[in-house]
Write a protein that holds these residues in place. Structure first.
Motif, mmCIF file in Angstrom:
data_model
loop_
_atom_site.group_PDB
_atom_site.id
_atom_site.type_symbol
_atom_site.label_atom_id
_atom_site.label_comp_id
_atom_site.label_asym_id
_atom_site.label_seq_id
_atom_site.Cartn_x
_atom_site.Cartn_y
_atom_site.Cartn_z
ATOM 1 N N MET A 1 0.859 -1.190 0.000
ATOM 2 C CA MET A 1 0.000 0.000 0.000
ATOM 3 C C MET A 1 0.900 1.247 0.000
ATOM 4 O O MET A 1 1.701 1.423 0.874
ATOM 5 N N THR A 2 0.788 2.091 -1.064
ATOM 6 C CA THR A 2 1.740 3.226 -1.139
ATOM 7 C C THR A 2 1.218 4.435 -0.364
ATOM 8 O O THR A 2 1.976 5.066 0.345
ATOM 9 N N ASN A 3 -0.126 4.742 -0.453
ATOM 10 C CA ASN A 3 -0.551 6.031 0.116
ATOM 11 C C ASN A 3 -0.724 5.959 1.631
ATOM 12 O O ASN A 3 -1.778 6.240 2.183
ATOM 13 N N THR A 4 0.342 5.514 2.320
ATOM 14 C CA THR A 4 0.327 5.511 3.770
ATOM 15 C C THR A 4 1.746 5.713 4.272
ATOM 16 O O THR A 4 2.689 5.202 3.681
ATOM 17 N N TYR B 1 -17.027 8.591 18.844
ATOM 18 C CA TYR B 1 -16.077 9.405 19.631
ATOM 19 C C TYR B 1 -14.737 8.679 19.794
ATOM 20 O O TYR B 1 -13.678 9.270 19.759
ATOM 21 N N ARG B 2 -14.813 7.363 19.901
ATOM 22 C CA ARG B 2 -13.555 6.586 20.048
ATOM 23 C C ARG B 2 -12.841 6.504 18.685
ATOM 24 O O ARG B 2 -11.617 6.646 18.611
ATOM 25 N N ILE B 3 -13.617 6.325 17.629
ATOM 26 C CA ILE B 3 -13.032 6.307 16.278
ATOM 27 C C ILE B 3 -12.331 7.632 16.001
ATOM 28 O O ILE B 3 -11.184 7.663 15.540
ATOM 29 N N ALA B 4 -12.984 8.745 16.371
ATOM 30 C CA ALA B 4 -12.383 10.065 16.142
ATOM 31 C C ALA B 4 -11.091 10.210 16.941
ATOM 32 O O ALA B 4 -10.051 10.636 16.411
ATOM 33 N N TYR B 5 -11.117 9.796 18.225
ATOM 34 C CA TYR B 5 -9.922 9.914 19.080
ATOM 35 C C TYR B 5 -8.771 9.113 18.476
ATOM 36 O O TYR B 5 -7.662 9.615 18.282
ATOM 37 N N LEU B 6 -9.038 7.846 18.156
ATOM 38 C CA LEU B 6 -7.970 6.974 17.660
ATOM 39 C C LEU B 6 -7.488 7.415 16.280
ATOM 40 O O LEU B 6 -6.285 7.444 16.002
ATOM 41 N N ASN B 7 -8.424 7.808 15.431
ATOM 42 C CA ASN B 7 -8.051 8.264 14.087
ATOM 43 C C ASN B 7 -7.120 9.482 14.179
ATOM 44 O O ASN B 7 -6.049 9.510 13.569
ATOM 45 N N ASP B 8 -7.511 10.458 15.015
ATOM 46 C CA ASP B 8 -6.693 11.668 15.161
ATOM 47 C C ASP B 8 -5.299 11.327 15.680
ATOM 48 O O ASP B 8 -4.299 11.901 15.234
ATOM 49 N N HIS B 9 -5.224 10.398 16.616
ATOM 50 C CA HIS B 9 -3.907 10.044 17.187
ATOM 51 C C HIS B 9 -3.066 9.278 16.165
ATOM 52 O O HIS B 9 -1.855 9.517 16.042
ATOM 53 N N LEU B 10 -3.708 8.398 15.409
ATOM 54 C CA LEU B 10 -2.930 7.617 14.437
ATOM 55 C C LEU B 10 -2.441 8.490 13.281
ATOM 56 O O LEU B 10 -1.354 8.270 12.739
ATOM 57 N N VAL B 11 -3.222 9.507 12.917
ATOM 58 C CA VAL B 11 -2.763 10.453 11.894
ATOM 59 C C VAL B 11 -1.464 11.118 12.368
ATOM 60 O O VAL B 11 -0.502 11.259 11.603
ATOM 61 N N GLN B 12 -1.386 11.416 13.662
ATOM 62 C CA GLN B 12 -0.172 12.040 14.206
ATOM 63 C C GLN B 12 0.995 11.058 14.276
ATOM 64 O O GLN B 12 2.158 11.448 14.128
ATOM 65 N N TRP C 1 -13.966 -0.363 12.021
ATOM 66 C CA TRP C 1 -13.105 0.757 11.624
ATOM 67 C C TRP C 1 -11.631 0.359 11.759
ATOM 68 O O TRP C 1 -10.831 0.548 10.850
ATOM 69 N N TYR C 2 -11.279 -0.235 12.920
ATOM 70 C CA TYR C 2 -9.880 -0.610 13.162
ATOM 71 C C TYR C 2 -9.444 -1.720 12.193
ATOM 72 O O TYR C 2 -8.312 -1.722 11.713
ATOM 73 N N ALA C 3 -10.345 -2.639 11.884
ATOM 74 C CA ALA C 3 -10.024 -3.706 10.926
ATOM 75 C C ALA C 3 -9.643 -3.089 9.573
ATOM 76 O O ALA C 3 -8.677 -3.530 8.933
ATOM 77 N N ASP C 4 -10.347 -2.029 9.175
ATOM 78 C CA ASP C 4 -10.016 -1.334 7.919
ATOM 79 C C ASP C 4 -8.653 -0.638 8.007
ATOM 80 O O ASP C 4 -7.861 -0.675 7.062
ATOM 81 N N VAL C 5 -8.369 -0.032 9.164
ATOM 82 C CA VAL C 5 -7.079 0.649 9.336
ATOM 83 C C VAL C 5 -5.954 -0.367 9.185
ATOM 84 O O VAL C 5 -4.970 -0.143 8.477
ATOM 85 N N ILE C 6 -6.136 -1.534 9.820
ATOM 86 C CA ILE C 6 -5.079 -2.559 9.781
ATOM 87 C C ILE C 6 -4.948 -3.126 8.368
ATOM 88 O O ILE C 6 -3.842 -3.243 7.835
ATOM 89 N N ARG C 7 -6.107 -3.424 7.764
ATOM 90 C CA ARG C 7 -6.076 -4.018 6.413
ATOM 91 C C ARG C 7 -5.385 -3.072 5.422
ATOM 92 O O ARG C 7 -4.650 -3.495 4.553
ATOM 93 N N SER C 8 -5.603 -1.759 5.600
ATOM 94 C CA SER C 8 -5.024 -0.789 4.649
ATOM 95 C C SER C 8 -3.670 -0.271 5.126
ATOM 96 O O SER C 8 -3.100 0.646 4.532
ATOM 97 N N GLY D 1 -3.051 1.644 7.468
ATOM 98 C CA GLY D 1 -3.134 3.058 7.814
ATOM 99 C C GLY D 1 -3.603 3.960 6.696
ATOM 100 O O GLY D 1 -3.836 5.155 6.897
ATOM 101 N N ALA D 2 -3.776 3.413 5.479
ATOM 102 C CA ALA D 2 -4.192 4.272 4.352
ATOM 103 C C ALA D 2 -5.625 4.782 4.545
ATOM 104 O O ALA D 2 -6.004 5.821 4.029
#
Ligand code: BGP
Length: 469
Positions: free
Chosen positions: A1-4, A387-398, A457-464, A466-467
């Motif tokens: 996966m390149t765009n990550t 709210y948990r998806i938003a928290y984790l997403n924001d932290h993982l982007v960082q 949501w997390y399954a998608d993050v892992i599968r991609s 982080g993309a």
């Protein structure tokens, strides 16, 4: 996966701790740990013996349901799973010479399940689970004898599991001992508190024990990677005044010293100044100094919040809910438990640790505790935890930003990947999981597991890789 920004092989997963998940507090020869007499978490008084209102005695019954839980982790695509081994399952009192075989057999079964699903184990050797006997008969880590007991325990684990476990953490949040002596150091707290001399000596004993475990790992399990684990918390000056900047530097030093010792192999000058100014003379042997030179392979840490610091005594009101001091940051929102939410802080601490220690970093705790509500959606029970998806997403982007900054990050294990008992509150209502567990603070419930919205949501993050963030 390149765009990550996340590299191939980045280890995605989740984290738990024996005392918060397993239950079965006295099964198969397990001895009591300090957690079994802490029904109110960090702030409450200990109980003489285990009491029925201590939710950790049953936890979420992972001791019997571990196969179901690990299968759910695998369904999300976990590459790694962080868990702790309960010291008092292996050495019930802590000072025995022979281990409890039934305790070792339980963790063999955990490792078998992880292997079945291709999930890498990441083991915390001591996660706030000092055997109660060592606390009550020896005074916990104030007693130098604990180094030998811990050494025997670590050697037993490396000999038994060293070929199956690649990643090891010596102590959970080793920098919390001064702030939570009984939970973190097994140190009984008398009226008037524990004298500072004893607290700092206990800190030294744990640092020596951590280094000895690293030395033993090199000898017994040469493939093993040993890391220290600290509680991280970026500290911002409340104002741009130089005095506030000094207050930040001094507060930061109080936490950075642990990583400094684990990566440089000796006490830094600023720490020796702290001891001088406090009039503390540590009992440090030549053997201790030699032991400390056995430095770690990586640094791991928990991240939940940031704090501010000020030199102005009039403004020094401790941030609510924070055991590590500091003051509230007026620019940040806080969780229901007063933990200030700061995703950018994770990028900052990743850069600070990488710039300072140049060791690979592992984020082994990050998550949002919240009072989740179980609802029915399309006939399925779930929790709509946007709210948990938003928290984790924001932290993982960082985390991705930090990786772009050149920081080497080995992996990320979200804290409390399944609802478990909170350490600070000892309650189940402070939920972190991608999986809801039907058990309430009153101890009732079916213990059934339900996938929350964040599970997919997390399954998608892992599968991609982080993309999808
Ligand atoms: C850390 C501990 C974990 C976990 C986490 C969340 O300090 O290492 O054991 O409990 O905090 O905190 P809490 O459970 O208090 O919300």
């Amino acid at each position: 996966m390149t765009n990550t920004p996340f590299p191939d092989g980045f280890l995605w997963g989740g984290a738990t701790a024996a005392n918060q998940i397993e239950g079965a507090y006295d099964a198969d020869g397990k001895g009591l740990s300090v957690q079994d007499v802490m029904p109110r978490g960090i702030s409450g008084p200990r109980s003489e013996t285990p009491t029925a209102d201590n939710l950790k005695l049953v936890g979420i019954d992972h001791y019997h349901r571990y196969a179901e839980d690990i299968a759910l982790f695998a369904e999300m695509g976990f590459g790694v799973y962080r868990f702790s081994i309960a010291w008092s399952r292996i050495f019930p009192k802590g000072d025995e010479t022979e281990p409890n075989e039934a305790g070792l057999a339980f963790y063999e079964r955990i490792l078998d399940e992880l292997e079945k699903h291709g999930i890498e184990p990441l083991v915390t050797i001591s996660h706030y689970e000092t055997p109660l006997h060592l606390a009550e008969q020896y005074g916990g880590w104030t007693n130098r004898e604990l180094i030998g007991f811990y050494e025997r325990y670590a050697r037993t684990l490396f000999e038994r599991f060293g070929s199956r476990v690649k990643y090891w953490l010596t102590f959970n949040e080793i920098n919390s001992l001064l702030h939570a002596p009984f939970m973190s150091g097994g140190i009984p707290i008398p009226e008037g508190g524990v004298p500072e001399q004893q607290l700092y000596q206990a800190m030294h004993h744990e640092l020596v024990a951590s280094a000895r475990a690293t030395r033993i790992a090199r000898e017994v399990a040469p493939e093993a990677k040993v890391g220290c684990m600290v509680l991280s918390m970026p500290i911002y000056p409340l104002t741009p005044s130089p005095d506030d900047a000094v207050a930040v530097m001094e507060a930061d030093h109080g936490n950075l010293v642990y990583g400094d010792v684990h990566t440089r192999g000796a006490y830094p000058g600023y720490f020796l100044r702290t001891l001088r100014e406090k009039g503390i003379e540590l009992d440090i042997t030549d053997q201790d100094r030699d032991d400390l030179t056995h430095t770690v392979d990586f640094v791991s840490f928990s991240y939940y919040m940031s704090i501010a610091e000020t030199a102005d005594p009039a403004k020094k009101v401790a941030g609510e809910g924070n055991i590590m001091g500091g003051v509230s940051n007026p620019t940040l929102e806080a969780s229901e438990w007063g933990w200030q939410i700061d995703p950018v802080g994770l990028r900052l601490v990743l850069n600070q640790f990488w710039d300072r220690w140049q060791k690979p970093l592992f984020i082994v705790e990050n998550g949002l505790g919240a009072r989740d509500q179980l609802v029915e959606v399309d006939g399925e029970k779930t929790v709509v935890d946007d709210y948990r998806i938003a928290y984790l997403n924001d932290h993982l982007v960082q985390v991705g930003e930090a990786i772009e900054d050149g920081v080497e990050v080995l992996g990320y294990t979200s804290w409390g990947c399944i609802d478990i008992v909170s350490a600070s509150t000892a309650q189940l209502s402070k939920r972190y999981g991608f999986i809801y567990v039907d058990r309430g603070d009153d101890g009732t419930g079916s213990l059934d597991r339900y996938r929350k919205k964040s599970f997919g949501w997390y399954a998608d993050v892992i599968r991609s890789n982080g993309a999808s963030l």
